[in-house]
Design a protein around this motif. Structure first.
Motif, PDB file in Angstrom:
ATOM      1  N   TRP A   1       0.829  -1.215   0.000  1.00  0.00           N
ATOM      2  CA  TRP A   1       0.000   0.000   0.000  1.00  0.00           C
ATOM      3  C   TRP A   1       0.862   1.264   0.000  1.00  0.00           C
ATOM      4  O   TRP A   1       0.494   2.276  -0.614  1.00  0.00           O
ATOM      5  CB  TRP A   1      -0.933   0.003   1.204  1.00  0.00           C
ATOM      6  CG  TRP A   1      -2.134  -0.875   1.009  1.00  0.00           C
ATOM      7  CD1 TRP A   1      -2.417  -2.032   1.659  1.00  0.00           C
ATOM      8  CD2 TRP A   1      -3.202  -0.672   0.072  1.00  0.00           C
ATOM      9  NE1 TRP A   1      -3.594  -2.573   1.196  1.00  0.00           N
ATOM     10  CE2 TRP A   1      -4.101  -1.751   0.226  1.00  0.00           C
ATOM     11  CE3 TRP A   1      -3.488   0.307  -0.875  1.00  0.00           C
ATOM     12  CZ2 TRP A   1      -5.262  -1.873  -0.543  1.00  0.00           C
ATOM     13  CZ3 TRP A   1      -4.646   0.187  -1.636  1.00  0.00           C
ATOM     14  CH2 TRP A   1      -5.517  -0.893  -1.460  1.00  0.00           C
ATOM     15  N   SER A   2       1.998   1.217   0.653  1.00  0.00           N
ATOM     16  CA  SER A   2       2.896   2.375   0.664  1.00  0.00           C
ATOM     17  C   SER A   2       3.426   2.663  -0.733  1.00  0.00           C
ATOM     18  O   SER A   2       3.482   3.824  -1.166  1.00  0.00           O
ATOM     19  CB  SER A   2       4.062   2.138   1.622  1.00  0.00           C
ATOM     20  OG  SER A   2       3.616   2.028   2.951  1.00  0.00           O
ATOM     21  N   TRP A   3       3.796   1.610  -1.463  1.00  0.00           N
ATOM     22  CA  TRP A   3       4.292   1.810  -2.830  1.00  0.00           C
ATOM     23  C   TRP A   3       3.182   2.320  -3.742  1.00  0.00           C
ATOM     24  O   TRP A   3       3.430   3.160  -4.616  1.00  0.00           O
ATOM     25  CB  TRP A   3       4.877   0.513  -3.377  1.00  0.00           C
ATOM     26  CG  TRP A   3       6.234   0.211  -2.843  1.00  0.00           C
ATOM     27  CD1 TRP A   3       6.603  -0.836  -2.050  1.00  0.00           C
ATOM     28  CD2 TRP A   3       7.424   0.992  -3.035  1.00  0.00           C
ATOM     29  NE1 TRP A   3       7.933  -0.755  -1.746  1.00  0.00           N
ATOM     30  CE2 TRP A   3       8.466   0.345  -2.344  1.00  0.00           C
ATOM     31  CE3 TRP A   3       7.704   2.162  -3.728  1.00  0.00           C
ATOM     32  CZ2 TRP A   3       9.767   0.838  -2.329  1.00  0.00           C
ATOM     33  CZ3 TRP A   3       9.004   2.655  -3.711  1.00  0.00           C
ATOM     34  CH2 TRP A   3      10.008   1.992  -3.025  1.00  0.00           C
TER      35      TRP A   3
ATOM     36  N   THR B   1       6.126   7.921   2.159  1.00  0.00           N
ATOM     37  CA  THR B   1       5.546   6.685   1.615  1.00  0.00           C
ATOM     38  C   THR B   1       6.609   5.809   0.970  1.00  0.00           C
ATOM     39  O   THR B   1       6.578   4.583   1.102  1.00  0.00           O
ATOM     40  CB  THR B   1       4.448   7.014   0.593  1.00  0.00           C
ATOM     41  OG1 THR B   1       4.969   7.921  -0.399  1.00  0.00           O
ATOM     42  CG2 THR B   1       3.235   7.633   1.255  1.00  0.00           C
TER      43      THR B   1
ATOM     44  N   ALA C   1       8.585   4.237   3.819  1.00  0.00           N
ATOM     45  CA  ALA C   1       7.775   3.204   4.486  1.00  0.00           C
ATOM     46  C   ALA C   1       7.710   1.933   3.647  1.00  0.00           C
ATOM     47  O   ALA C   1       7.817   0.817   4.173  1.00  0.00           O
ATOM     48  CB  ALA C   1       6.375   3.740   4.750  1.00  0.00           C
ATOM     49  N   GLY C   2       7.539   2.091   2.341  1.00  0.00           N
ATOM     50  CA  GLY C   2       7.501   0.919   1.468  1.00  0.00           C
ATOM     51  C   GLY C   2       8.820   0.187   1.438  1.00  0.00           C
ATOM     52  O   GLY C   2       8.872  -1.052   1.489  1.00  0.00           O
TER      53      GLY C   2
ATOM     54  N   SER D   1       9.414  -1.462   5.029  1.00  0.00           N
ATOM     55  CA  SER D   1       8.458  -2.528   5.356  1.00  0.00           C
ATOM     56  C   SER D   1       8.711  -3.803   4.571  1.00  0.00           C
ATOM     57  O   SER D   1       8.545  -4.906   5.100  1.00  0.00           O
ATOM     58  CB  SER D   1       7.029  -2.050   5.097  1.00  0.00           C
ATOM     59  OG  SER D   1       6.710  -0.959   5.920  1.00  0.00           O
TER      60      SER D   1
END
Length: 198
Positions: free
Chosen positions: A56-58, A176, A179-180, A183
C-alpha cells in the motif's frame, strides 16, 4: 460355487447398502487395492502485515508521483508561463502571453500521462509484492531509489515547488517511499518471501 448376485461385477467388488463390507482378496480380477491415505498439505504461510503495508505504501507513492507532481506543476503554471514566454523571446518567433499560458496549462497534463505510463512497473511490482515475489522487492528497491532522486530533483526544479504545497508533497512522497522500502525488508516480510515457492 455360489451363483453371483445380480448386482455383483466380475471385475470389481461392489458393496451395496445393507451388505457386509469385505475386501476382495488380492489378485481378484479388476481389484485395484485400497486408495492411499491422503497426505495432508501444510497450510500456506500467511502474508504478514508488514508486506501488506509495503504494498500500500508503494501504491500511495505511485499515486503521489503520477497525480501529485503534475498537480504541483499546475500550481506554478503562472511562473511556468513566464519562463515559456521569456524563452520564446530569444527565438525568431516569440509566443504571445495567451499561447504561453496554454502551454503552461497543458504541460502538467503531458507530465501526468507520461508518469502514468512510467508508473506501470511500480503498480505491477507492488501488487506482486503481496504474493511474496522476490523480483518485485528488487524491482521496487531499484525503481524506488530512482523515483526518490527524480522526485527531489523535480521539487527543486519546478516553479513554485519550494512553496508549502511543494514541501508537503515532498514529505508525503519521501514518507511513503521510505515506508515501502523499510516494510518490505523487515524480518517478517523477508521470511514470507523466502517461504514462497519459486
Amino acid at each position: 460355487m455360489p451363483d453371483p448376485g445380480p448386482f455383483e461385477s466380475p471385475y470389481h467388488h461392489v458393496t451395496l447398502p445393507g451388505q457386509a463390507a469385505h475386501e476382495a482378496p488380492p489378485g481378484y480380477p479388476g481389484w485395484v487395492g485400497p486408495m492411499p491415505a491422503a497426505v495432508e498439505q501444510g497450510a500456506a504461510p500467511t502474508r504478514p502485515a508488514t508486506l501488506t503495508a509495503a504494498s500500500w505504501s508503494w501504491l500511495a507513492a505511485t499515486a503521489l508521483f503520477v497525480l501529485g507532481l503534475p498537480a504541483l506543476l499546475y500550481t506554478g503554471a503562472d511562473a511556468l508561463a513566464d519562463d515559456i514566454l521569456a524563452d520564446s523571446q530569444a527565438t525568431g518567433d516569440p509566443l504571445t502571453r495567451a499561447e504561453a499560458e496554454v502551454g503552461a496549462r497543458f504541460t502538467p497534463v503531458l507530465f501526468g500521462l507520461g508518469f502514468a505510463v512510467l508508473s506501470t512497473p511500480f503498480v505491477v511490482a507492488a501488487l506482486k509484492l503481496r504474493s511474496g515475489r522476490e523480483w518485485a522487492r528488487v524491482l521496487l528497491a531499484v525503481l524506488g531509489a530512482i523515483g526518490f532522486v527524480v522526485g527531489l530533483f523535480a521539487l527543486f526544479a519546478l516553479p513554485h515547488a519550494h512553496s508549502s504545497a511543494g514541501l508537503v508533497w515532498a514529505l508525503a512522497f519521501a514518507g511513503t517511499t521510505t515506508a515501502g522500502m523499510v516494510s518490505m525488508f523487515l524480518p517478517a516480510s523477508t521470511a514470507f518471501t523466502r517461504s514462497v515457492p519459486r
